[in-house]
Scaffold this motif. Sequence first.
Motif, PDB file in Angstrom:
ATOM      1  N   ASP A 359      31.844  44.735  54.240  1.00 36.17           N
ATOM      2  CA  ASP A 359      31.153  45.855  54.873  1.00 36.17           C
ATOM      3  C   ASP A 359      31.912  47.167  54.663  1.00 36.17           C
ATOM      4  N   LEU A 360      33.240  47.089  54.634  1.00 42.04           N
ATOM      5  CA  LEU A 360      34.070  48.279  54.481  1.00 42.04           C
ATOM      6  C   LEU A 360      34.229  48.701  53.024  1.00 42.04           C
ATOM      7  N   GLY A 361      33.572  47.970  52.114  1.00 42.53           N
ATOM      8  CA  GLY A 361      33.525  48.412  50.725  1.00 42.53           C
ATOM      9  C   GLY A 361      34.629  47.900  49.833  1.00 42.53           C
ATOM     10  N   PHE A 362      35.419  46.947  50.307  1.00 42.52           N
ATOM     11  CA  PHE A 362      36.493  46.378  49.492  1.00 42.52           C
ATOM     12  C   PHE A 362      35.945  45.287  48.569  1.00 42.52           C
ATOM     13  N   ASN A 363      36.684  44.954  47.524  1.00 43.98           N
ATOM     14  CA  ASN A 363      36.295  43.842  46.640  1.00 43.98           C
ATOM     15  C   ASN A 363      37.367  42.768  46.527  1.00 43.98           C
ATOM     16  N   MET A 364      38.438  42.903  47.305  1.00 44.26           N
ATOM     17  CA  MET A 364      39.578  41.979  47.186  1.00 44.26           C
ATOM     18  C   MET A 364      40.254  41.831  48.547  1.00 44.26           C
ATOM     19  N   ILE A 365      40.938  40.697  48.722  1.00 46.49           N
ATOM     20  CA  ILE A 365      41.812  40.473  49.875  1.00 46.49           C
ATOM     21  C   ILE A 365      43.136  39.941  49.351  1.00 46.49           C
ATOM     22  N   ARG A 366      44.232  40.504  49.829  1.00 43.98           N
ATOM     23  CA  ARG A 366      45.529  39.872  49.577  1.00 43.98           C
ATOM     24  C   ARG A 366      45.860  38.999  50.785  1.00 43.98           C
ATOM     25  N   CYS A 380      34.891  33.315  50.715  1.00 39.76           N
ATOM     26  CA  CYS A 380      35.211  34.362  49.732  1.00 39.76           C
ATOM     27  C   CYS A 380      34.412  34.157  48.445  1.00 39.76           C
ATOM     28  N   ASP A 381      34.291  32.903  48.009  1.00 35.77           N
ATOM     29  CA  ASP A 381      33.486  32.604  46.816  1.00 35.77           C
ATOM     30  C   ASP A 381      32.052  33.088  47.006  1.00 35.77           C
ATOM     31  N   ARG A 382      31.491  32.818  48.168  1.00 31.39           N
ATOM     32  CA  ARG A 382      30.082  33.129  48.428  1.00 31.39           C
ATOM     33  C   ARG A 382      29.831  34.616  48.645  1.00 31.39           C
ATOM     34  N   HIS A 383      30.804  35.306  49.247  1.00 31.31           N
ATOM     35  CA  HIS A 383      30.611  36.720  49.552  1.00 31.31           C
ATOM     36  C   HIS A 383      31.071  37.635  48.421  1.00 31.31           C
ATOM     37  N   GLY A 384      31.820  37.098  47.467  1.00 29.29           N
ATOM     38  CA  GLY A 384      32.264  37.922  46.358  1.00 29.29           C
ATOM     39  C   GLY A 384      33.507  38.728  46.666  1.00 29.29           C
ATOM     40  N   ILE A 385      34.549  38.061  47.123  1.00 34.03           N
ATOM     41  CA  ILE A 385      35.845  38.694  47.397  1.00 34.03           C
ATOM     42  C   ILE A 385      36.898  38.041  46.502  1.00 34.03           C
ATOM     43  N   ILE A 386      37.580  38.853  45.700  1.00 30.81           N
ATOM     44  CA  ILE A 386      38.699  38.346  44.898  1.00 30.81           C
ATOM     45  C   ILE A 386      39.890  38.139  45.829  1.00 30.81           C
ATOM     46  N   VAL A 387      40.625  37.043  45.632  1.00 31.50           N
ATOM     47  CA  VAL A 387      41.763  36.708  46.492  1.00 31.50           C
ATOM     48  C   VAL A 387      43.068  36.777  45.697  1.00 31.50           C
ATOM     49  N   TRP A 388      44.009  37.545  46.222  1.00 31.26           N
ATOM     50  CA  TRP A 388      45.398  37.463  45.765  1.00 31.26           C
ATOM     51  C   TRP A 388      46.112  36.534  46.742  1.00 31.26           C
ATOM     52  N   ILE A 429      48.836  25.640  44.628  1.00 30.98           N
ATOM     53  CA  ILE A 429      48.070  25.934  43.414  1.00 30.98           C
ATOM     54  C   ILE A 429      47.067  24.829  43.134  1.00 30.98           C
ATOM     55  N   ASP A 430      47.495  23.574  43.275  1.00 32.05           N
ATOM     56  CA  ASP A 430      46.568  22.454  43.075  1.00 32.05           C
ATOM     57  C   ASP A 430      45.398  22.524  44.060  1.00 32.05           C
ATOM     58  N   TYR A 431      45.709  22.827  45.296  1.00 32.62           N
ATOM     59  CA  TYR A 431      44.696  22.894  46.359  1.00 32.62           C
ATOM     60  C   TYR A 431      43.637  23.957  46.060  1.00 32.62           C
ATOM     61  N   LEU A 432      44.072  25.104  45.551  1.00 29.84           N
ATOM     62  CA  LEU A 432      43.169  26.241  45.409  1.00 29.84           C
ATOM     63  C   LEU A 432      42.652  26.452  43.988  1.00 29.84           C
ATOM     64  N   TYR A 433      43.037  25.599  43.062  1.00 28.01           N
ATOM     65  CA  TYR A 433      42.734  25.834  41.648  1.00 28.01           C
ATOM     66  C   TYR A 433      41.250  26.055  41.378  1.00 28.01           C
ATOM     67  N   SER A 434      40.383  25.294  41.992  1.00 24.60           N
ATOM     68  CA  SER A 434      38.954  25.318  41.640  1.00 24.60           C
ATOM     69  C   SER A 434      38.157  26.394  42.354  1.00 24.60           C
ATOM     70  N   TYR A 435      38.782  27.161  43.251  1.00 26.35           N
ATOM     71  CA  TYR A 435      38.044  28.213  43.958  1.00 26.35           C
ATOM     72  C   TYR A 435      37.917  29.438  43.062  1.00 26.35           C
ATOM     73  N   PRO A 436      36.693  29.851  42.719  1.00 23.20           N
ATOM     74  CA  PRO A 436      36.499  30.979  41.801  1.00 23.20           C
ATOM     75  C   PRO A 436      37.111  32.282  42.278  1.00 23.20           C
ATOM     76  N   SER A 437      37.161  32.492  43.583  1.00 21.84           N
ATOM     77  CA  SER A 437      37.618  33.770  44.129  1.00 21.84           C
ATOM     78  C   SER A 437      39.106  34.011  43.927  1.00 21.84           C
ATOM     79  N   VAL A 438      39.899  32.954  43.797  1.00 23.75           N
ATOM     80  CA  VAL A 438      41.349  33.129  43.668  1.00 23.75           C
ATOM     81  C   VAL A 438      41.660  33.675  42.279  1.00 23.75           C
ATOM     82  N   GLY A 439      42.213  34.898  42.241  1.00 26.06           N
ATOM     83  CA  GLY A 439      42.432  35.555  40.957  1.00 26.06           C
ATOM     84  C   GLY A 439      43.874  35.835  40.614  1.00 26.06           C
ATOM     85  N   VAL A 440      44.760  35.903  41.627  1.00 32.43           N
ATOM     86  CA  VAL A 440      46.159  36.266  41.394  1.00 32.43           C
ATOM     87  C   VAL A 440      47.055  35.390  42.260  1.00 32.43           C
TER      88      VAL A 440
END
Length: 602
Positions: A359-366, A380-388, A429-440
């Motif tokens: 809602d606040l216009g961001f595209n990522m969460i650290r 995050c995958d469904r809403h379109g938020i990139i995750v660091w 890393i193994d746990y989160l590998y398949s989540y599309p939103s995780v980018g960094v």
Amino acid sequence: MRTIFTLLFTVLITLNISAQWKPAGDKLKTKWASEIDVNNVLPEYPRPIMERTEWQNLNGLWNYAILPVGQQPSSYDGEILVPFAVESSLSGVQKRVGEDKELWYQREFTVPSKWRNNKILLHFGAVDWRADVWVNDVKVGRHQGGYTPFSFDITAALVNGTNTIKVKVWDPTDRGFQPRGKQVNRPEGIWYTPVTGIWQTVWLEPVPETYIKDLKVTPNIDNNTLLVDAITNIYTSANRVEVTVKDGNSIVAKGKSINKQPVEIAMPQNVKLWTPDNPHLYDLEVVVYDGNKQLDKVNSYAAMRKYSTKRDDKGIVRLQLNNKDLFQFGPLDQGWWPDGLYTAPTDEALEYDIIKTKDLGFNMIRKHVKVEPARWYTHCDRHGIIVWQDMPNGDRSPEWQMHNYFTGNERVRSAESEANYRQEWKEIIDYLYSYPSVGVWVPFNEAWGQFKTKEITEWTKSYDPTRLVNPASGGNHYTTGDILDLHNYPNPRMYLYDAQRATVLGEYGGIGWANKEHLWEPDRNWGYVQFNSSKEVTDEYVKYAEELKQLIRQGFSAAVYTQTTDVEVEVNGLLTYDRKLVKVDEARVRKVNQEICNILND
């Protein structure tokens, strides 16, 4: 008459159970605290990226005891609401444990008769930190690590009728070498209340003799393929894996493999790419066969997307999504709750922070020095938020770590500490590998326990070459990985630049406002700068945003604003700690944030 009597009896029992639990203490609460149903706590399926139809939730009231290390309970101190940490209000206990004591849990359960011909797995979303588990006084396993899911096959320990689980937890918080994020025994400033014990959903799942243990899903948009590796507990050469890819109700692709090979699927030419503006997900159906016999089936999802870097026409190395420059901009998200600490009161609450970020216009969460439950990443995958994704820091005190930061020396860890770090980082890393939103991936933050940076970074990049690696966010800097990450408070500033890697502003801001109606404590509150109204905070935020725009043109490729919410005595959130007040003018902040996110596309 008997049916009515039974119904009334059940209602009375339910009311009695509910009456035995209430939030402990008088600290700040979210609105969701009053919505908790003791008999149906966090009822949503806990692992939507690999879902089966049958499962049983074991959240709810358990018996607990806090005892000196080495002692076993002969009786229990009372009841605790799982999965809320014992120090939290929502546990109903709100007691400290410490490194010289252990926390014991106990509850009974029955296995549905229709599961009789299956193996039974006992799953824990996360337990902080070391957990030993017994079923019917049979030791079924131990897990060490506070942030990742684990499970045990408990089939051989089960009996007909009522079964009993016991869990023993030991957690030294900041008196040990283990990753523990912001937890300290003396909370103040940027350091928060300890979290001990079960803090994510506990659940049972029936599986066949041969079952899928894990899915490793890898998209490749450059050759338009999707690789699905279904990892089973038992392998024979006769096993065949088949994957069906669906877009809504339409089948768009299929693939199959044998001999333990991943299934390589050719995606359609008009494939839909995942972006923050259009977070398209494909549904997956994964089946393991022995000949014509179906052994196991799980439902999953995937996205076609790519994270990379590339030099632009001005020579600046930019972050890219799907081979296009994208300025990644989002808040530092601690993931803490005033009533549940590490655990959101409800799934709606868990999703709320992500929705407000959008809602606040961001595209990522650290995600800052914490790992979330599986459902958070799916949101995050469904809403379109990139995750660091940060690695939670650890290994001794914050005081030593800050001294280490300013002297510029890397930590020399013990062999035990180093081995544990590597084990827990690999599990994350193994746990989160398949989540599309995780980018960094972010192995270190501000030299907190930082060690062997080049080696850890290169290992991370080699282990998962599909993502970018930010070696040390604001920490001791080495020429390794994909990113140079600067921290500067309160306003944005570029005091270093790397011509070979992407240069980012990993933390800035921290604009504070202690709104007296929404405080964890009436005094001791702080922010990097302090203001007294929403307009003042918003004006300062927009001023920093305009400064950031100029620095983007000069070379910044991403930025992280501190922070999503107030946390305990930190009052520099965009939202109050109880999530009842957005502290900025949403429309103004959204407008300038969207301008920043789109600045490289103008």
